[in-house]
Design a protein around this motif. Structure first.
Motif, mmCIF file in Angstrom:
data_model
loop_
_atom_site.group_PDB
_atom_site.id
_atom_site.type_symbol
_atom_site.label_atom_id
_atom_site.label_comp_id
_atom_site.label_asym_id
_atom_site.label_seq_id
_atom_site.Cartn_x
_atom_site.Cartn_y
_atom_site.Cartn_z
ATOM 1 N N PRO A 223 92.965 54.958 27.733
ATOM 2 C CA PRO A 223 92.517 54.998 26.332
ATOM 3 C C PRO A 223 92.140 53.615 25.798
ATOM 4 C CG PRO A 223 94.448 56.370 26.632
ATOM 5 C CD PRO A 223 94.282 55.605 27.904
ATOM 6 N N ALA A 224 92.948 52.586 26.134
ATOM 7 C CA ALA A 224 92.642 51.232 25.665
ATOM 8 C C ALA A 224 91.348 50.721 26.295
ATOM 9 C CB ALA A 224 93.795 50.293 25.994
ATOM 10 N N ILE A 225 91.154 51.013 27.577
ATOM 11 C CA ILE A 225 89.928 50.576 28.264
ATOM 12 C C ILE A 225 88.706 51.237 27.630
ATOM 13 C CG2 ILE A 225 88.681 50.591 30.446
ATOM 14 C CD1 ILE A 225 91.405 50.496 31.868
ATOM 15 N N LEU A 226 88.801 52.529 27.365
ATOM 16 C CA LEU A 226 87.678 53.241 26.762
ATOM 17 C C LEU A 226 87.405 52.748 25.349
ATOM 18 C CD1 LEU A 226 88.341 56.900 27.985
ATOM 19 C CD2 LEU A 226 86.631 55.274 28.832
ATOM 20 N N THR A 227 88.471 52.442 24.605
ATOM 21 C CA THR A 227 88.294 51.899 23.257
ATOM 22 C C THR A 227 87.550 50.570 23.308
ATOM 23 O OG1 THR A 227 90.317 52.976 22.463
ATOM 24 C CG2 THR A 227 89.487 51.119 21.177
ATOM 25 N N GLY A 228 88.012 49.678 24.184
ATOM 26 C CA GLY A 228 87.351 48.386 24.318
ATOM 27 C C GLY A 228 85.932 48.523 24.832
ATOM 28 N N ALA A 229 85.711 49.457 25.756
ATOM 29 C CA ALA A 229 84.371 49.661 26.313
ATOM 30 C C ALA A 229 83.399 50.157 25.244
ATOM 31 C CB ALA A 229 84.428 50.654 27.467
ATOM 32 N N LEU A 230 83.854 51.080 24.419
ATOM 33 C CA LEU A 230 82.987 51.610 23.368
ATOM 34 C C LEU A 230 82.637 50.525 22.355
ATOM 35 C CD1 LEU A 230 81.525 54.022 22.194
ATOM 36 C CD2 LEU A 230 83.650 54.723 21.080
ATOM 37 N N LEU A 231 83.635 49.725 21.985
ATOM 38 C CA LEU A 231 83.390 48.637 21.048
ATOM 39 C C LEU A 231 82.440 47.610 21.656
ATOM 40 C CD1 LEU A 231 84.262 47.835 18.204
ATOM 41 C CD2 LEU A 231 86.118 46.510 19.212
ATOM 42 N N THR A 232 82.626 47.305 22.931
ATOM 43 C CA THR A 232 81.752 46.359 23.623
ATOM 44 C C THR A 232 80.324 46.886 23.706
ATOM 45 O OG1 THR A 232 83.583 45.473 24.940
ATOM 46 C CG2 THR A 232 81.365 45.155 25.803
ATOM 47 N N PHE A 233 80.169 48.165 23.985
ATOM 48 C CA PHE A 233 78.830 48.762 24.054
ATOM 49 C C PHE A 233 78.123 48.635 22.707
ATOM 50 C CE2 PHE A 233 75.700 52.125 23.831
ATOM 51 C CZ PHE A 233 75.099 52.074 25.078
ATOM 52 N N ILE A 234 78.863 48.875 21.632
ATOM 53 C CA ILE A 234 78.266 48.755 20.288
ATOM 54 C C ILE A 234 77.803 47.325 20.049
ATOM 55 C CG2 ILE A 234 78.736 48.880 17.814
ATOM 56 C CD1 ILE A 234 80.752 51.124 18.469
#
Length: 580
Positions: A223-234
């Motif tokens: 969950p933390a990786i996906l959260t960071g990945a989504l924020l990074t993609f934005i």
């Protein structure tokens, strides 16, 4: 009723009205101007421009072609033409993958090892929130450009290398430099919250270390990786300064092309593209905020003991030291190259780049960028930003910690600027206020300087809110209830008890707001065009196109100002609410 009690009762509603009015003027009206202009052609509402963009392969590649001929999707497989939006998403995806690959090992080292300076390095993971993107860009130009440190080193070895700038790889690496600390920050916090007993139980049942990591640790980190990945993609999707400086129009993303259309006075196409990008980024940000809210984790029952990094060589220690070398090259080299480039030339050590800044300031030509003017403007705009962003941010933090009907809606609307790029805000302010707007029979206009302060405040106040809100939520309810039982009004409790308790968080938010204003480039480069309202980041961008030396010298000045702001943030608070 005494006048004092009336004033206390009316203070909160009055502050709410003022805050919402400022938000409407500085954000929602400019953004609405962009939306309206996207669907308005020759004074009449029309979707002609929108349809034209959607059907243009330049913007949407094979998807635009498929509107006329769906079979093209099959015929052109797998050599699809991405188009502008497709390329923007593609480079954001590659940047996200690179940031994860660079950030996850850092999270592991921070979460599982103990070493001198660990807390300082952990605090440095907040840098993406305060480091100006133009500073990253000039650092990479100084490292990988035609006169860069790495380029020169390779040439001295006899390799035929001219420059790495202007390539997709260098843009992806620059984004990874900027966003990997964010991945490390979010994931390390989650890693530290994994109960050691769960892994020990898996091992006692016969699982190998690798299987225990795969079956126990990874599912909890995901969950933390996906959260960071989504924020990074934005962040990478809306990246502007890095792509503009390192890729230019040859590798343009949506943001860069919007800026290009503005420079060509094609405001209709610019507004249409900005609107499409904004809707996409809003959807992604909404998904991020929803996902983040569901992943609030409780503290671990017994976190594992950290390993001393300084000890006999083991596989784990060798991995950590190997990563330290990689991190030193990727994260430190661009900053060192920036500083070295500012004090070196063909003849070796020199201060001529700084002398150039001084001499340029004394130039009689008004059209030239003057460094002291840029510094002064940045500081003045930063001060003006604080006057708007801090009260707005604190009030919205108070609102976000109260329970009432419609709170979630207000909370969502107040964080909307986080999902809208500075280019969109700058375009809206330019078209809505700088060029003038008709209302009540008058034409209202503002100067570029006032518009810049408004744009900076819009970008800064959410960080004040995200710093102050957790501190307010953490205040013991019994303290508030005791004061209320003694006859204190709600406004007085807030003024005399709650706000004094969150002063460190307010000061940290203030430092964040100032640092963000100092480094803001996206909206400023649009609003400062044609007048003397340029700032340090804009001055760097204008110098880059002429001579690297003065650009790096100006970059060092900006680095010093940003570093001072970061030290204040580090001393006053734990950093941004984003990512914990």
């Amino acid at each position: 009723m005494p006048a004092r009690q009336v004033a206390e009762r009316l203070s909160a509603p009055a502050l709410a009205v003022v805050t919402l009015a400022l938000l409407a003027l500085m954000f929602f009206y400019p953004v609405g101007t962009v939306l309206v202009e996207a669907v308005r052609v020759d004074g009449a509402y029309s979707l002609a421009t929108v349809v034209e963009v959607l059907r243009d392969p330049f913007y949407f590649g094979v998807f635009a072609q498929a509107l006329d001929d769906p079979a093209v999707v099959v015929r052109s497989f797998p050599d699809y033409r991405l188009g502008l939006f497709g390329f923007t998403a593609y480079q954001a995806l590659l940047s996200t993958i690179a940031a994860i690959a660079l950030g996850l090992p850092g999270a592991y080292v921070l979460a599982r090892f103990e070493f001198p300076g660990r807390r300082t390095i952990r605090s440095l993971t907040a840098l993406p929130f305060v480091m100006p993107t133009i500073l990253v860009a000039i650092g990479f130009v100084a490292t990988f450009g035609a006169s860069g440190v790495v380029t020169g080193a390779l040439q001295s070895l006899g390799l035929q290398v001219s420059s790495f700038t202007g390539t997709l790889g260098i843009i992806v690496l620059a984004h990874a430099f900027y966003d990997a600390p964010l991945i490390a920050r979010i994931t390390a916090a989650s890693w530290e919250g994994i109960d050691a007993e769960m892994t020990e139980t898996a091992r006692s049942l016969g699982a190998s270390p690798l299987r225990a990591f795969r079956d126990v640790v990874i599912p909890q980190l995901l969950p933390a990786i996906l959260t960071g990945a989504l924020l990074t993609f934005i962040f990478s999707f809306m990246s502007f300064a890095i792509v503009l400086a390192l890729g230019g129009l040859s590798l343009a993303t949506v943001e860069v092309w919007v800026y290009h259309r503005i420079s060509q006075l094609d405001y209709g196409t610019a507004s249409t593209l900005a609107t499409m990008e904004m809707l996409f980024s809003l959807a992604l940000t909404y998904a991020y905020l929803r996902y983040e809210a569901r992943q609030r984790a409780a503290g671990a029952a017994r976190p594992p003991d950290r390993i001393d990094l300084l000890g006999p060589a083991t596989k784990r220690r060798l991995f950590a030291w190997g990563y330290a070398v990689v991190a030193l090259v990727v994260f430190v080299l661009p900053i060192v190259s920036l500083i070295v480039s500012s004090v070196t030339g063909p003849e070796g050590f020199t201060l001529r780049n700084y002398r150039f800044l001084v001499e340029r300031q004394a130039s009689a030509y008004a059209f030239q960028v003057k460094p002291l003017t840029a510094v002064t403007n940045s500081l003045l705009f930063g001060a003006g930003t604080l006057l708007l962003a801090v009260p707005m941010g604190v009030f919205l933090a108070i609102v976000s910690t109260r329970q009432f009907s419609g709170r979630k809606l207000i909370d969502t609307l107040s964080m909307a600027p986080f999902a809208v790029s500075g280019v969109v805000v700058g375009l809206g302010l330019l078209r809505g206020f700088v060029f003038g707007t008709e209302a009540f029979g008058y034409r209202f206009t503002v100067t570029g300087a006032l518009a810049i302060v408004a744009a900076h405040a819009v970008g800064a106040y959410p960080f004040v809110t995200r710093n102050v809100a957790p501190a307010l939520a953490g205040i013991d309810d019994s303290i508030v209830e005791s004061a209320r039982s003694l006859g204190a009004s709600r406004a007085r409790v807030m003024r005399d008890i709650e706000l004094p308790l969150v002063v460190p968080a307010v000061l940290a938010g203030t430092a964040f707001a100032f640092a963000i204003s100092i480094g803001e480039f996206d909206s400023t480069v649009i609003l400062a065009t044609g007048d003397g309202s340029y700032t340090m980041p804009v001055a760097i961008e204008r110098f880059i196109g002429r001579r690297l030396g003065p650009a790096t010298a100006m970059g060092v000045v900006l680095l010093v100002v940003t570093s001072v702001s970061f030290v204040i943030i580090d001393r006053l608070g734990e950093g941004s609410g984003f990512g914990g």
